[in-house]
Enzyme design. Structure first.
Site, PDB file in Angstrom:
ATOM      1  N   CYS A  79      -4.957  24.361  -0.326  1.00 13.04           N
ATOM      2  CA  CYS A  79      -5.628  24.984  -1.693  1.00 13.04           C
ATOM      3  C   CYS A  79      -4.705  25.476  -2.495  1.00 13.04           C
ATOM      4  O   CYS A  79      -4.251  26.682  -2.371  1.00 13.04           O
ATOM      5  CB  CYS A  79      -6.687  25.568  -1.329  1.00 13.04           C
ATOM      6  SG  CYS A  79      -7.798  26.550  -2.716  1.00 13.04           S
ATOM      7  N   CYS A  82      -6.045  28.685  -4.055  1.00 12.79           N
ATOM      8  CA  CYS A  82      -6.026  30.015  -3.187  1.00 12.79           C
ATOM      9  C   CYS A  82      -4.768  30.529  -2.954  1.00 12.79           C
ATOM     10  O   CYS A  82      -4.526  31.911  -2.855  1.00 12.79           O
ATOM     11  CB  CYS A  82      -6.213  29.385  -1.544  1.00 12.79           C
ATOM     12  SG  CYS A  82      -7.823  28.528  -1.490  1.00 12.79           S
TER      13      CYS A  82
END
Length: 323
Positions: A79, A82
């Site tokens: 991700c 993230c």
């Protein structure tokens, strides 16, 4: 209605109160030492940022959330957002220095937690306070918005549940003396006099004495505990227990009646009954009535002490009815 001698002897479970007071004092001393040395202020030397899996979730997140707000960062290695949000959260956890702790959960390795929280996409950030999950936001957010969310979380945890982390001022920690700070005044003598007044039934004198200590040393755990006891006994000394309990039974919607009955419950040693009564009152009320019941519940927590498991259980119950 005749006043009653409300000596502490035989009224409150003194052994439990003493143990709670000692535990509270140790916690205060540990936080003061952490501030002096610059060590991480979270309990028992635990880090401010840590990884959590399904096996450790109960202890590392749910149990710890009764002492400090726990922010959860759901993330994954693949991700990209993230990788932007994660370091920012970690940096702010260090900056907030114990006002919250950050639990990082890898969703690929912890699918059950991912599903239980109903996460729709990552990054996703939740908080847990007193065992209750609170959705915060999903996706990467600007630092200014993130700070605003964290400030609100810390405020809610403190004002609604009395849960406060252990903030440390890094500048103060650097300037702290190498030796432990000495008491500001002769508190041993003052506290002894206050306790003697309490046991003698001189509740007004005990209240004044404890407040005098707290005016110089607001964090003094023994004075805070003693004041909470004295104020409780002062509130109930002129009450007719039978009349109060009958009133509470006849008028379950009367918040003031329920508060008075809860005070009597606690003084009589029925701690869980007192807490349960006020949690139920918070649940079925709103506005000023709800706030009055919530505040009194937090005051009764002070009488018993934050480390008592009955307080922990009641905080969790309070969180359920507030969120």
């Amino acid at each position: 209605m005749q006043p009653r001698n409300m000596s502490m002897s035989g009224v409150v479970d003194l052994a439990a109160v003493k143990a709670a007071g000692e535990a509270k004092q140790k916690a205060e001393q540990a936080r003061a030492e952490a501030a002096r040395t610059g060590a991480p202020p979270a309990g028992a030397g635990d880090p401010l940022v840590f990884d959590v899996d399904e096996a450790g979730f109960q202890q590392d997140v749910l149990q710890r959330s009764t002492e400090v707000p726990v922010v959860i960062d759901f993330w994954a290695e693949w991700c990209q957002p993230c990788k932007q949000l994660g370091p920012l959260l970690e940096s702010l956890a260090a900056e907030y220095a114990g006002r919250f702790v950050l639990a990082k959960i890898d969703v690929d390795a912890n699918q059950m937690l991912f599903q239980q929280f109903g996460v729709q996409g990552i990054p996703a950030v939740f908080a847990v306070v007193a065992g209750q999950p609170i959705p915060l936001f999903q996706g990467a957010v600007p630092e200014s918005q993130l700070r605003q969310v964290l400030d609100q979380l810390v405020q809610v945890a403190e004002q609604q549940f009395g849960i406060v982390g252990a903030p440390v001022d890094p500048a103060a920690a650097e300037q702290a003396p190498t030796e432990a700070p000495q008491p500001v005044g002769p508190y041993d003598a003052a506290l002894t006099a206050a306790a003697e007044a309490l046991d003698a039934g001189d509740l007004g004198g005990a209240v004044r004495a404890y407040r005098n200590v707290l005016s110089d040393d607001p964090a003094n755990p023994e004075a805070k505990l003693g004041l909470a006891q004295a104020e409780l006994l002062e509130r109930v000394q002129d009450l007719d227990p039978q009349a109060v309990r009958q009133e509470a039974a006849d008028a379950p919607a009367d918040v003031r009646a329920q508060i008075r009955a809860a005070d009597l419950d606690l003084v009589g040693g029925h701690v869980e009954d007192a807490f349960g009564r006020l949690v139920e009152t918070v649940k079925r009320t709103a506005g000023d009535d709800r706030e009055a019941a919530r505040v009194r519940l937090l005051e009764l927590f002070e009488v018993i002490g934050p480390d008592d498991p009955r307080v922990t259980k009641a905080r969790t119950a309070l969180a359920r009815v507030l969120f």
